[in-house]
Design a protein around this motif. Structure first.
Motif: not given
Length: 305
Positions: A38-58
């Motif tokens: 989750s942290r790696a994806i958050a860093r990547l999204e912050a790095r490129i400036g867009v949200r890559l995934f829509d998240r849900s609990p499952r």
């Protein structure tokens, strides 16, 4: 922009999440914790400036921007994997999962009967076939796409596989009962098997080509199908006359179960193309599959001509 090694790491994690469908399964694949993914994806999204995934609990799903990033990034990762393989001296090894978005007619009528040959030739390949006619986003989740019709996507590498005739055919049973039409206009007195265009939802129109001239003939029939194997079986059984691509019909034409008719008006030819996104160093599995389908396409075309 200077190269950031963390970006490459993030893209690798991104690919695993897109493949697995959630952070937990991706973490198992990568040997990380779900929070680390989750942290790696958050860093990547912050790095490129867009949200890559829509998240849900499952589960997680790619956003529109995520789909675009996935389509552009996966060929680059595949190229890196191929480069590493080459550097290790194993360039001839064809292996890995290969996803192919492929026209249903070609898949069922030509490729499927030859699959044991391909899988035996390349025992380290895992093949995933997605049968569809649609061109929109046809490379999403795919390494290769195969489609009939002229190429219209400039951003992809295109390889022509074949030109096939469009033929009109019937079974001996049907012709014995109803007679053989001598001209395309005679078809108004016959039962046609209609094939649905997946793009419009309506039956394909019937065209005839002779000496460089083309014209459309209105046909009628009580049966409309969207599966080529159903259409061929119904035609062989004598339900009606069918207009089809010749490729894939070789066995039925050779054994006489289908008979070409109106051959003087069968000058139309239709192309089949393969697409892939990698402009440099396409993976060995992609090259092997492209060579194989061209090989069997040429053999089938020779059989049906």
């Amino acid at each position: 922009m200077s190269f950031d090694a963390r970006l490459l790491t993030g893209v690798g994690v991104f690919a695993a999440v897109a493949e697995a469908g959630n952070f937990a399964r991706a973490a198992e694949i990568l040997g990380l914790t779900p929070s680390g993914v989750s942290r790696a994806i958050a860093r990547l999204e912050a790095r490129i400036g867009v949200r890559l995934f829509d998240r849900s609990p499952r589960y997680v799903t790619l956003t529109q921007e995520g789909h675009r990033f996935h389509e552009q990034a996966m060929p680059l990762l595949a190229g890196l994997e191929e480069a590493a393989t080459n550097a290790a001296g194993a360039a001839a090894i064809v292996s890995g999962r290969l996803r192919v978005s492929i026209d249903p007619w070609f898949s069922r009528m030509v490729l499927a009967p030859q699959l044991p040959q391909f899988m035996s030739r390349y025992p380290l390949v895992f093949l995933e076939l997605m049968n569809t006619n649609y061109r929109e986003d046809m490379m999403t989740g795919a390494d290769i796409a195969v489609r009939f019709g002229p190429p219209d996507i400039a951003s992809l590498i295109v390889r022509k596989l074949l030109d096939t005739r469009v033929i009109t055919c019937a079974s001996p049973v049907y012709l014995e009962r109803h007679g053989e039409p001598k001209t395309p206009d005679d078809l108004k007195h016959h039962e046609a098997l209609l094939f649905r265009d997946p793009q419009t939802g309506r039956p394909f129109p019937w065209e005839f080509h002779r000496e460089g001239e083309a014209f459309e003939v209105k046909v009628t029939g009580r049966v409309v199908v969207d599966d080529p194997s159903v259409a061929v079986a119904a035609c062989v059984a004598g339900q009606g006359i069918f207009q089809s691509l010749a490729v894939g019909l070789g066995p039925w034409l050779a054994n006489g179960e289908l008979v070409p008719i109106l051959t003087r008006w069968s000058g139309e030819r239709f192309p089949l193309y393969a697409y892939h996104p990698s402009r440099h160093l396409p993976p060995a599995k992609v090259r092997a599959f492209l060579d194989f389908i061209q090989e069997i396409a040429v053999e089938d075309t020779a059989l049906s001509e």
